[in-house]
Design a protein around this motif. Sequence first.
Motif, PDB file in Angstrom:
ATOM      1  N   ALA A   1      43.879  64.599  24.567  1.00  0.00           N
ATOM      2  CA  ALA A   1      42.673  65.342  24.205  1.00  0.00           C
ATOM      3  C   ALA A   1      42.704  65.732  22.728  1.00  0.00           C
ATOM      4  O   ALA A   1      41.689  65.652  22.027  1.00  0.00           O
ATOM      5  CB  ALA A   1      42.543  66.584  25.081  1.00  0.00           C
ATOM      6  N   VAL A   2      43.888  66.140  22.243  1.00  0.00           N
ATOM      7  CA  VAL A   2      44.021  66.517  20.833  1.00  0.00           C
ATOM      8  C   VAL A   2      43.809  65.302  19.939  1.00  0.00           C
ATOM      9  O   VAL A   2      43.100  65.379  18.919  1.00  0.00           O
ATOM     10  CB  VAL A   2      45.403  67.143  20.570  1.00  0.00           C
ATOM     11  N   ILE A   3      44.405  64.164  20.314  1.00  0.00           N
ATOM     12  CA  ILE A   3      44.239  62.945  19.519  1.00  0.00           C
ATOM     13  C   ILE A   3      42.774  62.517  19.491  1.00  0.00           C
ATOM     14  O   ILE A   3      42.243  62.112  18.447  1.00  0.00           O
ATOM     15  CB  ILE A   3      45.128  61.810  20.080  1.00  0.00           C
ATOM     16  N   SER A   4      42.104  62.624  20.631  1.00  0.00           N
ATOM     17  CA  SER A   4      40.686  62.264  20.693  1.00  0.00           C
ATOM     18  C   SER A   4      39.853  63.152  19.777  1.00  0.00           C
ATOM     19  O   SER A   4      38.963  62.672  19.058  1.00  0.00           O
ATOM     20  CB  SER A   4      40.181  62.376  22.135  1.00  0.00           C
ATOM     21  N   PHE A   5      40.154  64.461  19.782  1.00  0.00           N
ATOM     22  CA  PHE A   5      39.416  65.370  18.910  1.00  0.00           C
ATOM     23  C   PHE A   5      39.698  65.079  17.439  1.00  0.00           C
ATOM     24  O   PHE A   5      38.788  65.044  16.610  1.00  0.00           O
ATOM     25  CB  PHE A   5      39.782  66.818  19.223  1.00  0.00           C
ATOM     26  N   LEU A   6      40.985  64.880  17.107  1.00  0.00           N
ATOM     27  CA  LEU A   6      41.347  64.612  15.716  1.00  0.00           C
ATOM     28  C   LEU A   6      40.700  63.325  15.220  1.00  0.00           C
ATOM     29  O   LEU A   6      40.334  63.211  14.044  1.00  0.00           O
ATOM     30  CB  LEU A   6      42.866  64.522  15.577  1.00  0.00           C
ATOM     31  N   ARG A   7      40.522  62.370  16.131  1.00  0.00           N
ATOM     32  CA  ARG A   7      39.860  61.129  15.742  1.00  0.00           C
ATOM     33  C   ARG A   7      38.397  61.390  15.388  1.00  0.00           C
ATOM     34  O   ARG A   7      37.883  60.877  14.388  1.00  0.00           O
ATOM     35  CB  ARG A   7      39.975  60.125  16.898  1.00  0.00           C
ATOM     36  N   ARG A   8      37.721  62.202  16.213  1.00  0.00           N
ATOM     37  CA  ARG A   8      36.324  62.535  15.923  1.00  0.00           C
ATOM     38  C   ARG A   8      36.230  63.361  14.642  1.00  0.00           C
ATOM     39  O   ARG A   8      35.363  63.122  13.795  1.00  0.00           O
ATOM     40  CB  ARG A   8      35.712  63.327  17.084  1.00  0.00           C
ATOM     41  N   TYR A   9      37.133  64.328  14.521  1.00  0.00           N
ATOM     42  CA  TYR A   9      37.139  65.190  13.338  1.00  0.00           C
ATOM     43  C   TYR A   9      37.406  64.384  12.073  1.00  0.00           C
ATOM     44  O   TYR A   9      36.738  64.548  11.052  1.00  0.00           O
ATOM     45  CB  TYR A   9      38.201  66.272  13.519  1.00  0.00           C
ATOM     46  N   GLY A  10      38.404  63.489  12.150  1.00  0.00           N
ATOM     47  CA  GLY A  10      38.737  62.665  10.997  1.00  0.00           C
ATOM     48  C   GLY A  10      37.582  61.765  10.587  1.00  0.00           C
ATOM     49  O   GLY A  10      37.352  61.540   9.390  1.00  0.00           O
ATOM     50  N   GLY A  11      36.851  61.247  11.570  1.00  0.00           N
ATOM     51  CA  GLY A  11      35.703  60.403  11.258  1.00  0.00           C
ATOM     52  C   GLY A  11      34.630  61.158  10.488  1.00  0.00           C
ATOM     53  O   GLY A  11      34.068  60.648   9.513  1.00  0.00           O
ATOM     54  N   LYS A  12      34.348  62.404  10.927  1.00  0.00           N
ATOM     55  CA  LYS A  12      33.317  63.203  10.257  1.00  0.00           C
ATOM     56  C   LYS A  12      33.758  63.625   8.861  1.00  0.00           C
ATOM     57  O   LYS A  12      32.980  63.563   7.911  1.00  0.00           O
ATOM     58  CB  LYS A  12      32.993  64.429  11.106  1.00  0.00           C
ATOM     59  N   VAL A  13      35.018  64.068   8.740  1.00  0.00           N
ATOM     60  CA  VAL A  13      35.528  64.458   7.423  1.00  0.00           C
ATOM     61  C   VAL A  13      35.574  63.250   6.486  1.00  0.00           C
ATOM     62  O   VAL A  13      35.215  63.337   5.307  1.00  0.00           O
ATOM     63  CB  VAL A  13      36.920  65.100   7.546  1.00  0.00           C
ATOM     64  N   GLY A  14      35.999  62.101   7.037  1.00  0.00           N
ATOM     65  CA  GLY A  14      36.042  60.891   6.224  1.00  0.00           C
ATOM     66  C   GLY A  14      34.658  60.500   5.724  1.00  0.00           C
ATOM     67  O   GLY A  14      34.505  60.058   4.572  1.00  0.00           O
ATOM     68  N   MET A  15      33.661  60.652   6.584  1.00  0.00           N
ATOM     69  CA  MET A  15      32.298  60.326   6.170  1.00  0.00           C
ATOM     70  C   MET A  15      31.822  61.259   5.057  1.00  0.00           C
ATOM     71  O   MET A  15      31.272  60.811   4.048  1.00  0.00           O
ATOM     72  CB  MET A  15      31.347  60.431   7.373  1.00  0.00           C
ATOM     73  N   LEU A  16      32.049  62.580   5.239  1.00  0.00           N
ATOM     74  CA  LEU A  16      31.645  63.537   4.207  1.00  0.00           C
ATOM     75  C   LEU A  16      32.387  63.294   2.898  1.00  0.00           C
ATOM     76  O   LEU A  16      31.801  63.354   1.811  1.00  0.00           O
ATOM     77  CB  LEU A  16      31.897  64.961   4.696  1.00  0.00           C
ATOM     78  N   LEU A  17      33.689  63.008   3.021  1.00  0.00           N
ATOM     79  CA  LEU A  17      34.487  62.756   1.813  1.00  0.00           C
ATOM     80  C   LEU A  17      34.035  61.480   1.119  1.00  0.00           C
ATOM     81  O   LEU A  17      33.949  61.421  -0.118  1.00  0.00           O
ATOM     82  CB  LEU A  17      35.971  62.662   2.184  1.00  0.00           C
TER      83      LEU A  17
END
Length: 362
Positions: free
Chosen positions: A163-179
């Motif tokens: 569950a943590v890995i799944s969340f971090l993947r979603r979070y990383g995708g959004k942060v990566g897009m903003l960055l």
Amino acid sequence: MSNFEPNAVIRGFQLTVVGTLRALKNPRLFKHDHFRQAALAISIGVVIQLIIQIPIIAVRIFIWFSSWIVNLEDATWDDSLLNGLDFLNKSVLQIPFLLMTLLRYITPALDDIFMEALNWVDTTYVRKHKAEEPRTLRAMYYPNLVQYSTKGDKNESKPIHQAVISFLRRYGGKVGMLLGIYLASLVPIVGRFVMPAASFYTFRRAVGTTPAAVIFGLGLVLPKRFLVTFLHSYFASRSLMRELLEPYFSRIRFSSEQKRRWFLDREGVLFGFAFAFTFVLKIPVIGVLMYGVAEASTAYLITKITDPPPRPTQSEGFAETQVTWKNKHDFLRLSLDNLDKINLAAHEEEPPKPDIPRRQFI
């Protein structure tokens, strides 16, 4: 703009204020366990902030040494670099949101806060309308919802690490897009169009072509910092709202398509509700404590945008009935002091008394 109309956004913000005030009146909200976990979260937050500051401190030291060799009194690039790093830290990485969301997978405190607050909302509602005919009151939310398993019909759930890995993947995708958008905006000539174009693409589906075009036009004249903050606030509000609603969706099972339509029909109210909390969560120390208050306020929100759930044995097909917000337009027209007027589901029997059984904090 039927789902993202200004009236819906304003009503969402009003529900934030009313829900927070009602949550703070609950004497069981700030239990010892909650404060202990909040203190742990604050400690972790301080460590994370120190780690994040390491590269910024390293850059400051490098600039300080460089000033011995190169005259930086008339230069502006050093201030721009430091301000940019600080801006990315606060407005792109969203560390407070990441920290508090990860705690959801470590401790059940936030889920318990939601259920305790929902119990308090029911109790307050009964007390407030005790002089009225019981059959005219709405049904209760807590007594039935507390009977639902948070692990699904088969009593199964993802392991914590998955569950943590799944969340971090979603979070990383959004942060990566903003960055990525932010870095693309630094490109000479075409960079000034990146932020406005990203804003237009993001908001066209939510608010329509014409309002999105207005945002695009404003993006061409406003400083880039305002547009980045605007985009960050939008995405952060959506992510925060989904996390705050997790205790509800972990019990009432929606398919991916049903959940998408559920959020779309309530998009304006949900954005208005979560928008203020996205800024509060950025405040050091206070933001961590306010996440629990935001979760408690969400319990009040649920009673305004959904029907009271049936018992688990009678829940088949219930999720589909909730995709459309039945009384949306009537509710949006209510005055602020009359939010309890519309009863989403009339109670056929006398509602529970204020001493509804409580599920204890863990």
